[in-house]
Design a protein around this motif. Structure first.
Motif, PDB file in Angstrom:
ATOM      1  N   MET A   1      38.765  33.046  38.999  1.00 15.30           N
ATOM      2  CA  MET A   1      39.339  34.186  39.689  1.00 15.30           C
ATOM      3  C   MET A   1      38.273  35.259  39.863  1.00 15.30           C
ATOM      4  SD  MET A   1      42.425  33.199  40.122  1.00 15.30           S
ATOM      5  CE  MET A   1      43.510  34.516  40.507  1.00 15.30           C
ATOM      6  N   PRO A   2      38.314  35.950  40.967  1.00 17.01           N
ATOM      7  CA  PRO A   2      37.410  37.087  41.131  1.00 17.01           C
ATOM      8  C   PRO A   2      37.851  38.239  40.225  1.00 17.01           C
ATOM      9  CG  PRO A   2      38.946  36.988  42.940  1.00 17.01           C
ATOM     10  CD  PRO A   2      39.178  35.756  42.109  1.00 17.01           C
ATOM     11  N   VAL A   3      36.967  39.180  40.015  1.00 19.68           N
ATOM     12  CA  VAL A   3      37.292  40.375  39.243  1.00 19.68           C
ATOM     13  C   VAL A   3      37.377  41.530  40.233  1.00 19.68           C
ATOM     14  CG1 VAL A   3      36.584  41.910  37.394  1.00 19.68           C
ATOM     15  CG2 VAL A   3      36.076  39.468  37.228  1.00 19.68           C
ATOM     16  N   ILE A   4      38.544  42.157  40.314  1.00 18.57           N
ATOM     17  CA  ILE A   4      38.770  43.261  41.244  1.00 18.57           C
ATOM     18  C   ILE A   4      38.973  44.517  40.402  1.00 18.57           C
ATOM     19  CG2 ILE A   4      40.175  44.134  43.144  1.00 18.57           C
ATOM     20  CD1 ILE A   4      41.092  41.110  43.449  1.00 18.57           C
ATOM     21  N   ILE A   5      38.122  45.513  40.640  1.00 14.99           N
ATOM     22  CA  ILE A   5      38.141  46.726  39.818  1.00 14.99           C
ATOM     23  C   ILE A   5      38.349  47.939  40.707  1.00 14.99           C
ATOM     24  CG2 ILE A   5      36.864  48.128  38.170  1.00 14.99           C
ATOM     25  CD1 ILE A   5      35.088  45.631  37.708  1.00 14.99           C
ATOM     26  N   GLU A   6      39.299  48.786  40.308  1.00 14.41           N
ATOM     27  CA  GLU A   6      39.484  50.074  40.974  1.00 14.41           C
ATOM     28  C   GLU A   6      38.951  51.152  40.042  1.00 14.41           C
ATOM     29  OE1 GLU A   6      43.067  51.912  43.336  1.00 14.41           O
ATOM     30  OE2 GLU A   6      43.311  52.282  41.180  1.00 14.41           O
ATOM     31  N   TRP A   7      37.952  51.894  40.521  1.00 10.54           N
ATOM     32  CA  TRP A   7      37.352  52.992  39.768  1.00 10.54           C
ATOM     33  C   TRP A   7      37.962  54.289  40.269  1.00 10.54           C
ATOM     34  CZ3 TRP A   7      33.883  51.289  36.185  1.00 10.54           C
ATOM     35  CH2 TRP A   7      33.291  50.042  36.394  1.00 10.54           C
ATOM     36  N   THR A   8      38.445  55.130  39.376  1.00  6.34           N
ATOM     37  CA  THR A   8      38.918  56.466  39.732  1.00  6.34           C
ATOM     38  C   THR A   8      37.948  57.458  39.115  1.00  6.34           C
ATOM     39  OG1 THR A   8      41.210  55.722  39.730  1.00  6.34           O
ATOM     40  CG2 THR A   8      40.840  58.100  39.646  1.00  6.34           C
ATOM     41  N   TYR A   9      37.431  58.351  39.959  1.00  5.47           N
ATOM     42  CA  TYR A   9      36.426  59.313  39.515  1.00  5.47           C
ATOM     43  C   TYR A   9      37.060  60.661  39.211  1.00  5.47           C
ATOM     44  CZ  TYR A   9      33.379  55.721  41.389  1.00  5.47           C
ATOM     45  OH  TYR A   9      32.763  54.526  41.640  1.00  5.47           O
ATOM     46  N   LYS A  10      36.311  61.475  38.490  1.00  6.42           N
ATOM     47  CA  LYS A  10      36.801  62.788  38.066  1.00  6.42           C
ATOM     48  C   LYS A  10      37.188  63.662  39.253  1.00  6.42           C
ATOM     49  CE  LYS A  10      35.846  66.365  34.708  1.00  6.42           C
ATOM     50  NZ  LYS A  10      34.912  66.813  33.670  1.00  6.42           N
ATOM     51  N   GLU A  17      35.967  47.633  43.831  1.00  8.78           N
ATOM     52  CA  GLU A  17      34.807  46.759  43.793  1.00  8.78           C
ATOM     53  C   GLU A  17      35.290  45.341  43.513  1.00  8.78           C
ATOM     54  OE1 GLU A  17      30.477  46.792  41.567  1.00  8.78           O
ATOM     55  OE2 GLU A  17      31.841  48.465  41.325  1.00  8.78           O
ATOM     56  N   ARG A  18      34.774  44.381  44.253  1.00 12.40           N
ATOM     57  CA  ARG A  18      35.166  42.979  44.099  1.00 12.40           C
ATOM     58  C   ARG A  18      33.968  42.163  43.637  1.00 12.40           C
ATOM     59  NH1 ARG A  18      39.992  41.891  46.707  1.00 12.40           N
ATOM     60  NH2 ARG A  18      40.818  43.689  47.819  1.00 12.40           N
ATOM     61  N   ILE A  19      34.142  41.478  42.524  1.00 14.52           N
ATOM     62  CA  ILE A  19      33.090  40.621  41.984  1.00 14.52           C
ATOM     63  C   ILE A  19      33.562  39.185  42.168  1.00 14.52           C
ATOM     64  CG2 ILE A  19      31.755  40.039  39.936  1.00 14.52           C
ATOM     65  CD1 ILE A  19      32.506  42.928  38.955  1.00 14.52           C
ATOM     66  N   LEU A  46      42.096  47.014  36.565  1.00  9.25           N
ATOM     67  CA  LEU A  46      41.771  45.667  37.021  1.00  9.25           C
ATOM     68  C   LEU A  46      42.891  45.166  37.919  1.00  9.25           C
ATOM     69  CD1 LEU A  46      40.487  44.053  33.724  1.00  9.25           C
ATOM     70  CD2 LEU A  46      39.135  44.917  35.621  1.00  9.25           C
ATOM     71  N   ASP A  47      42.512  44.595  39.029  1.00  9.13           N
ATOM     72  CA  ASP A  47      43.463  44.028  39.995  1.00  9.13           C
ATOM     73  C   ASP A  47      44.552  45.032  40.370  1.00  9.13           C
ATOM     74  OD1 ASP A  47      44.567  42.139  41.689  1.00  9.13           O
ATOM     75  OD2 ASP A  47      45.654  41.125  40.102  1.00  9.13           O
ATOM     76  N   PRO A  48      44.183  46.180  40.953  1.00 16.93           N
ATOM     77  CA  PRO A  48      45.163  47.236  41.237  1.00 16.93           C
ATOM     78  C   PRO A  48      46.254  46.845  42.232  1.00 16.93           C
ATOM     79  CG  PRO A  48      43.118  47.672  42.380  1.00 16.93           C
ATOM     80  CD  PRO A  48      42.864  46.506  41.473  1.00 16.93           C
ATOM     81  N   ASN A  49      45.969  45.916  43.128  1.00 18.32           N
ATOM     82  CA  ASN A  49      46.960  45.501  44.129  1.00 18.32           C
ATOM     83  C   ASN A  49      47.645  44.190  43.771  1.00 18.32           C
ATOM     84  OD1 ASN A  49      46.306  47.766  45.749  1.00 18.32           O
ATOM     85  ND2 ASN A  49      44.532  46.670  46.519  1.00 18.32           N
ATOM     86  N   GLU A  50      47.446  43.743  42.527  1.00 21.03           N
ATOM     87  CA  GLU A  50      48.058  42.509  42.008  1.00 21.03           C
ATOM     88  C   GLU A  50      47.809  41.326  42.933  1.00 21.03           C
ATOM     89  OE1 GLU A  50      52.135  43.471  41.077  1.00 21.03           O
ATOM     90  OE2 GLU A  50      51.529  44.832  39.480  1.00 21.03           O
ATOM     91  N   GLU A  51      46.535  41.092  43.231  1.00 23.01           N
ATOM     92  CA  GLU A  51      46.125  39.998  44.111  1.00 23.01           C
ATOM     93  C   GLU A  51      45.891  38.693  43.357  1.00 23.01           C
ATOM     94  OE1 GLU A  51      42.977  41.175  46.916  1.00 23.01           O
ATOM     95  OE2 GLU A  51      43.351  43.225  46.221  1.00 23.01           O
ATOM     96  N   THR A  52      45.702  38.768  42.043  1.00 18.99           N
ATOM     97  CA  THR A  52      45.458  37.557  41.263  1.00 18.99           C
ATOM     98  C   THR A  52      46.709  37.210  40.463  1.00 18.99           C
ATOM     99  OG1 THR A  52      44.569  38.796  39.377  1.00 18.99           O
ATOM    100  CG2 THR A  52      43.003  38.121  41.063  1.00 18.99           C
TER     101      THR A  52
END
Length: 79
Positions: A1-10, A17-19, A46-52
């Motif tokens: 499975m790919p790794v899907i990361i959502e980063w939220t900044y200050k 980001e998709r790995i 991780l996986d913010p849109n529940e794609e995996t």
């Protein structure tokens, strides 16, 4: 499975980001990757849109969000 990361900044902005799944090629159980960001990160999802096909999504957020226990949910229904 790919790794899907959502980063939220200050500053409130977000980045996804998709790995690719090839990251698991060297070790299928554990992977280590270093990320360099120009802004301060306040939240990671991780996986913010529940794609995996992750069935346990309560551990996909950092910092951890306190979730009500099954007991608390049942107690709330009975009141």
């Amino acid at each position: 499975m790919p790794v899907i990361i959502e980063w939220t900044y200050k500053d409130g902005t977000k980045e996804i980001e998709r790995i690719p799944a090839e990251i698991w090629r060297s070790d299928e159980m554990v992977v280590t990757k270093v990320f360099m960001k120009d802004k301060e990160v306040v939240k990671i999802v991780l996986d913010p849109n529940e794609e995996t096909s992750d069935i346990k999504t309560d551990d996909n957020v950092f910092p951890r969000v306190a979730a009500p226990s099954k007991f608390d949910e049942l107690k709330k229904k009975s009141n």
